[in-house]
Design a protein around this motif. Structure first.
Motif, PDB file in Angstrom:
ATOM      1  N   ILE A 148       0.843  -1.206   0.000  1.00 26.00           N
ATOM      2  CA  ILE A 148       0.000   0.000   0.000  1.00 26.00           C
ATOM      3  C   ILE A 148       0.872   1.248   0.000  1.00 26.00           C
ATOM      4  CG2 ILE A 148      -1.853   1.242   1.177  1.00 26.00           C
ATOM      5  CD1 ILE A 148      -2.846  -1.418   2.234  1.00 26.00           C
ATOM      6  N   ASN A 149       1.456   1.600   1.125  1.00 25.70           N
ATOM      7  CA  ASN A 149       2.452   2.680   1.122  1.00 25.70           C
ATOM      8  C   ASN A 149       3.341   2.542   2.352  1.00 25.70           C
ATOM      9  OD1 ASN A 149       1.883   4.761   3.293  1.00 25.70           O
ATOM     10  ND2 ASN A 149      -0.155   4.631   2.356  1.00 25.70           N
ATOM     11  N   GLU A 150       4.500   3.230   2.261  1.00 30.46           N
ATOM     12  CA  GLU A 150       5.480   3.115   3.343  1.00 30.46           C
ATOM     13  C   GLU A 150       5.270   4.159   4.427  1.00 30.46           C
ATOM     14  OE1 GLU A 150       9.485   2.905   1.953  1.00 30.46           O
ATOM     15  OE2 GLU A 150       9.072   1.282   0.574  1.00 30.46           O
ATOM     16  N   GLY A 151       4.318   5.077   4.224  1.00 24.12           N
ATOM     17  CA  GLY A 151       4.014   6.055   5.252  1.00 24.12           C
ATOM     18  C   GLY A 151       5.093   7.093   5.472  1.00 24.12           C
ATOM     19  N   ARG A 152       5.921   7.335   4.431  1.00 18.72           N
ATOM     20  CA  ARG A 152       7.000   8.319   4.591  1.00 18.72           C
ATOM     21  C   ARG A 152       6.765   9.439   3.580  1.00 18.72           C
ATOM     22  NH1 ARG A 152      12.558   5.755   4.470  1.00 18.72           N
ATOM     23  NH2 ARG A 152      13.013   6.975   6.309  1.00 18.72           N
ATOM     24  N   GLU A 153       6.469  10.624   4.102  1.00 17.40           N
ATOM     25  CA  GLU A 153       6.045  11.750   3.274  1.00 17.40           C
ATOM     26  C   GLU A 153       6.977  11.978   2.079  1.00 17.40           C
ATOM     27  OE1 GLU A 153       5.891  15.440   5.388  1.00 17.40           O
ATOM     28  OE2 GLU A 153       4.039  16.025   4.393  1.00 17.40           O
ATOM     29  N   TYR A 154       6.402  12.228   0.936  1.00 15.66           N
ATOM     30  CA  TYR A 154       7.066  12.484  -0.343  1.00 15.66           C
ATOM     31  C   TYR A 154       7.577  11.215  -1.030  1.00 15.66           C
ATOM     32  CZ  TYR A 154       7.099  17.457   0.796  1.00 15.66           C
ATOM     33  OH  TYR A 154       6.729  18.732   1.110  1.00 15.66           O
ATOM     34  N   ILE A 155       7.925  10.183  -0.278  1.00 18.36           N
ATOM     35  CA  ILE A 155       8.426   8.943  -0.886  1.00 18.36           C
ATOM     36  C   ILE A 155       7.618   7.779  -0.320  1.00 18.36           C
ATOM     37  CG2 ILE A 155      10.746   9.621  -1.599  1.00 18.36           C
ATOM     38  CD1 ILE A 155      11.811   8.773   1.090  1.00 18.36           C
ATOM     39  N   VAL A 201      28.067  17.583 -16.329  1.00 17.21           N
ATOM     40  CA  VAL A 201      27.423  17.921 -15.051  1.00 17.21           C
ATOM     41  C   VAL A 201      26.188  17.043 -14.823  1.00 17.21           C
ATOM     42  CG1 VAL A 201      26.201  19.738 -13.785  1.00 17.21           C
ATOM     43  CG2 VAL A 201      28.289  20.276 -15.042  1.00 17.21           C
ATOM     44  N   LEU A 202      25.431  16.805 -15.891  1.00 12.41           N
ATOM     45  CA  LEU A 202      24.249  15.947 -15.767  1.00 12.41           C
ATOM     46  C   LEU A 202      24.629  14.547 -15.288  1.00 12.41           C
ATOM     47  CD1 LEU A 202      21.833  16.538 -18.789  1.00 12.41           C
ATOM     48  CD2 LEU A 202      21.290  16.656 -16.360  1.00 12.41           C
ATOM     49  N   MET A 203      25.734  14.017 -15.810  1.00  8.97           N
ATOM     50  CA  MET A 203      26.157  12.663 -15.420  1.00  8.97           C
ATOM     51  C   MET A 203      26.410  12.589 -13.914  1.00  8.97           C
ATOM     52  SD  MET A 203      28.691  12.002 -18.647  1.00  8.97           S
ATOM     53  CE  MET A 203      29.463  10.511 -18.046  1.00  8.97           C
ATOM     54  N   ALA A 204      27.131  13.587 -13.395  1.00 11.98           N
ATOM     55  CA  ALA A 204      27.419  13.601 -11.960  1.00 11.98           C
ATOM     56  C   ALA A 204      26.145  13.791 -11.149  1.00 11.98           C
ATOM     57  CB  ALA A 204      28.421  14.713 -11.644  1.00 11.98           C
ATOM     58  N   ASP A 205      25.284  14.666 -11.649  1.00  9.71           N
ATOM     59  CA  ASP A 205      24.066  14.998 -10.899  1.00  9.71           C
ATOM     60  C   ASP A 205      23.092  13.825 -10.853  1.00  9.71           C
ATOM     61  OD1 ASP A 205      22.503  17.108  -9.563  1.00  9.71           O
ATOM     62  OD2 ASP A 205      21.127  16.786 -11.226  1.00  9.71           O
ATOM     63  N   VAL A 206      22.884  13.176 -11.982  1.00 13.48           N
ATOM     64  CA  VAL A 206      21.926  12.070 -12.040  1.00 13.48           C
ATOM     65  C   VAL A 206      22.404  10.900 -11.190  1.00 13.48           C
ATOM     66  CG1 VAL A 206      20.988  10.319 -13.595  1.00 13.48           C
ATOM     67  CG2 VAL A 206      20.909  12.702 -14.239  1.00 13.48           C
ATOM     68  N   LEU A 207      23.713  10.690 -11.174  1.00 12.60           N
ATOM     69  CA  LEU A 207      24.255   9.617 -10.330  1.00 12.60           C
ATOM     70  C   LEU A 207      23.950   9.901  -8.855  1.00 12.60           C
ATOM     71  CD1 LEU A 207      25.838   7.029 -10.873  1.00 12.60           C
ATOM     72  CD2 LEU A 207      27.931   8.270 -10.308  1.00 12.60           C
ATOM     73  N   ALA A 208      24.128  11.161  -8.447  1.00 12.94           N
ATOM     74  CA  ALA A 208      23.833  11.540  -7.065  1.00 12.94           C
ATOM     75  C   ALA A 208      22.345  11.441  -6.778  1.00 12.94           C
ATOM     76  CB  ALA A 208      24.333  12.964  -6.800  1.00 12.94           C
ATOM     77  N   LEU A 209      21.529  11.872  -7.730  1.00  9.74           N
ATOM     78  CA  LEU A 209      20.071  11.844  -7.555  1.00  9.74           C
ATOM     79  C   LEU A 209      19.583  10.411  -7.360  1.00  9.74           C
ATOM     80  CD1 LEU A 209      17.566  13.954  -9.613  1.00  9.74           C
ATOM     81  CD2 LEU A 209      17.040  11.601  -9.083  1.00  9.74           C
ATOM     82  N   ALA A 210      20.096   9.498  -8.193  1.00  6.78           N
ATOM     83  CA  ALA A 210      19.674   8.098  -8.092  1.00  6.78           C
ATOM     84  C   ALA A 210      20.208   7.464  -6.807  1.00  6.78           C
ATOM     85  CB  ALA A 210      20.171   7.324  -9.309  1.00  6.78           C
ATOM     86  N   GLY A 211      21.456   7.766  -6.476  1.00 10.11           N
ATOM     87  CA  GLY A 211      22.071   7.157  -5.286  1.00 10.11           C
ATOM     88  C   GLY A 211      21.391   7.586  -4.003  1.00 10.11           C
ATOM     89  N   LEU A 212      20.977   8.859  -3.949  1.00 10.01           N
ATOM     90  CA  LEU A 212      20.340   9.349  -2.717  1.00 10.01           C
ATOM     91  C   LEU A 212      19.033   8.628  -2.427  1.00 10.01           C
ATOM     92  CD1 LEU A 212      20.891  13.202  -3.019  1.00 10.01           C
ATOM     93  CD2 LEU A 212      21.661  11.737  -1.156  1.00 10.01           C
ATOM     94  N   TYR A 213      18.347   8.171  -3.459  1.00 10.48           N
ATOM     95  CA  TYR A 213      17.065   7.494  -3.255  1.00 10.48           C
ATOM     96  C   TYR A 213      17.232   6.274  -2.361  1.00 10.48           C
ATOM     97  CZ  TYR A 213      12.410   5.732  -4.391  1.00 10.48           C
ATOM     98  OH  TYR A 213      11.110   5.300  -4.318  1.00 10.48           O
ATOM     99  N   LEU A 214      18.404   5.649  -2.455  1.00 10.21           N
ATOM    100  CA  LEU A 214      18.652   4.440  -1.650  1.00 10.21           C
ATOM    101  C   LEU A 214      18.625   4.747  -0.159  1.00 10.21           C
ATOM    102  CD1 LEU A 214      21.524   2.870  -3.781  1.00 10.21           C
ATOM    103  CD2 LEU A 214      19.076   2.381  -3.904  1.00 10.21           C
ATOM    104  N   ALA A 215      18.992   6.005   0.208  1.00  4.62           N
ATOM    105  CA  ALA A 215      18.996   6.366   1.630  1.00  4.62           C
ATOM    106  C   ALA A 215      17.592   6.337   2.229  1.00  4.62           C
ATOM    107  CB  ALA A 215      19.611   7.756   1.813  1.00  4.62           C
ATOM    108  N   GLY A 216      16.568   6.424   1.381  1.00  6.02           N
ATOM    109  CA  GLY A 216      15.194   6.411   1.886  1.00  6.02           C
ATOM    110  C   GLY A 216      14.546   5.051   1.821  1.00  6.02           C
TER     111      GLY A 216
END
Length: 471
Positions: A125-132, A168-183
């Motif tokens: 259903i959902n994880e109950g964590r706002e925004y994600i 710059v996009l390559m570095a940024d997208v890698l960070a964007l995707a990697g941060l998702y794992l922290a949640g």
């Protein structure tokens, strides 16, 4: 009209833009329902409750922006690398999987809504964590889809031309995707859990998304007005330096509520306020340079601009970012203020203007670039619908921001300063005239925003038929 796009990557981008526009509408509709329920709590009670409307409103916001961001990268990649995107078939498959998953998740939110707070709820259903709040199965699916996207970007950049924007996009997208794992993991301690949750939310919106916007601004200004690449890329690198630094240090202003050392509070407040500066500087420098040199056509005084609606949204982005993320963010960032404003409508006012000003505006500008390419329009001019769209949406969001700020002011005075943040204070503040009137005006301005959205969709669907454009 026939599709004039030569690259499959750009055709895939149009698919992403289309779903993003639909989700944008869903976000606004859910916002109107939630705003109505603030004034009339019995509206759709036990049929479509406030918590569900708010959840879909917030998650639709995040997802439509991610769709538009991925679409923007697929659109600009062939222009920057001068080749077709590597793995485009895989990219198309990932698009359909993601869209099917998002559809199922939204239907579950609307039809199932809540569960027994067990492992099965978290998974289905959902994880109950706002925004994600996506359920765990969708979480894992999103990671797989994003990995395909990241692979396509890196493989294309490795094979084709590498500009500063793509690097710059390559570095940024890698960070964007990697941060998702922290949640994606939980801890029993809610403070620790919130610490990692903020690493996703804050560093997405105040670091990786801001850098992403800088890349789109650089690309868009080159395409729309022929801005000099060396200028936009110079500011892009400055933005990377400042945002990855200020974004991480700015995270400290959220630590006020989770027991970290006090020195983080002022560090976080200072660096958080610096984040929009380089993007505004890029716009000012580029427009100055364009006006003085590159904007002149040979032998005439006429300035070159081949997409007026996109340019209007890009300019709105520069100053909307400064106001929403910078000024309204700084209003209640300092811990001495945040102790009173945290969780009030002040937060909501900042969130509405920051998400609109910093992200929605430039992504709508990318919609118009995609529209221009798809319809083969050499010079795309503003129509009545496009002018109404940008005017009403901007007025609506600014109006909501001011209304929520006034409502939040009433809350701070009574609920926090006078009555000490008790439950009784919370309910008394909800009945204050300033609060009720502010929430009422928020609903009115929400309707204005939604009418602007209808004009936007009308313009996107019909602009190819306008005789105003030059083909």
């Amino acid at each position: 009209m026939a599709n004039n796009l030569q690259f499959e990557s750009k055709k895939l981008a149009i698919k992403y833009f289309t779903v993003a526009a639909i989700l944008f509408g869903a976000q606004l509709l859910m916002g109107l329902i939630a705003a109505t329920q603030f004034l009339f709590p019995s509206f759709l009670f036990e049929v479509f409750d406030f918590n569900v409307a708010r959840m879909v409103h917030i998650n639709a916001l995040v997802v439509w922006m991610l769709y538009a961001m991925i679409g923007s990268v697929y659109y600009l990649l062939p222009d920057e690398t001068e080749i077709e995107t590597v793995g485009i078939k895989l990219g198309n498959i990932a698009f359909y999987i993601l869209t099917a998953a998002v559809t199922v998740v939204v239907l579950v939110y609307i039809l199932v809504q809540v569960g027994p707070a067990t492992e099965s709820t978290i998974w289905f259903i959902n994880e109950g964590r706002e925004y994600i709040e996506a359920p765990r199965w969708a979480d894992i699916g999103i990671v797989v889809v994003v990995l395909v996207f990241v692979f396509n970007l890196f493989a294309t950049a490795a094979k084709g031309k590498q500009t500063g924007i793509v690097t710059v996009l390559m570095a940024d997208v890698l960070a964007l995707a990697g941060l998702y794992l922290a949640g994606m993991f939980f801890t029993e301690n809610i403070s620790v859990d919130q610490y990692w949750w903020w690493w996703v939310i804050h560093l997405w919106v105040e670091a990786t998304w801001e850098v992403f916007v800088g890349c789109l601004a650089a690309y868009g200004l080159i395409k729309i007005i022929g801005a000099r690449r060396e200028i936009v890329e110079m500011w892009l690198w400055i933005e990377v330096t400042m945002l990855f630094g200020s974004g991480i240090l700015g995270l400290g202003h959220h630590y006020f509520w989770i027991g970290t050392p006090e020195y983080w509070w002022e560090i976080g407040a200072l660096f958080s306020a610096l984040e929009p500066v380089p993007l505004v500087a890029m716009f000012v420098h580029v427009i100055y340079d364009w006006g003085k040199e590159t904007g002149l056509k040979e032998g005439t005084e006429e300035k070159t601009m081949n997409n007026t609606p996109a340019f209007a949204w890009f300019v709105t982005n520069a100053f909307g970012n400064f106001l929403g993320a910078g000024v309204w963010g700084f209003f209640h960032t300092l811990p001495q203020i945040n102790i009173y404003t945290h969780g009030t409508q002040f937060t909501s006012a900042h969130g509405h203007l920051a998400f609109f000003g910093a992200y929605a505006t430039i992504l709508i500008g990318m919609f118009y670039l995609g529209l221009q390419g798809k319809n083969g329009i050499k010079v795309l001019k503003a129509t009545f619908a496009s002018k109404m769209a940008i005017s009403l949406i901007t007025i609506g969001v600014l109006g909501m921001t001011v209304s929520l700020t006034i409502a939040g002011y009433g809350q701070v005075l009574v609920e926090r300063a006078q009555m000490g943040a008790t439950w009784q204070a919370y309910f008394i503040s909800q009945s204050l005239p300033w609060f009720v009137q502010g929430i009422g005006w928020r609903l009115v301005m929400g309707v204005v925003t939604f009418i602007g959205f209808i004009f936007l969709i009308k313009d996107l669907l019909t602009t190819s038929k306008s005789p105003r454009h030059i083909y």
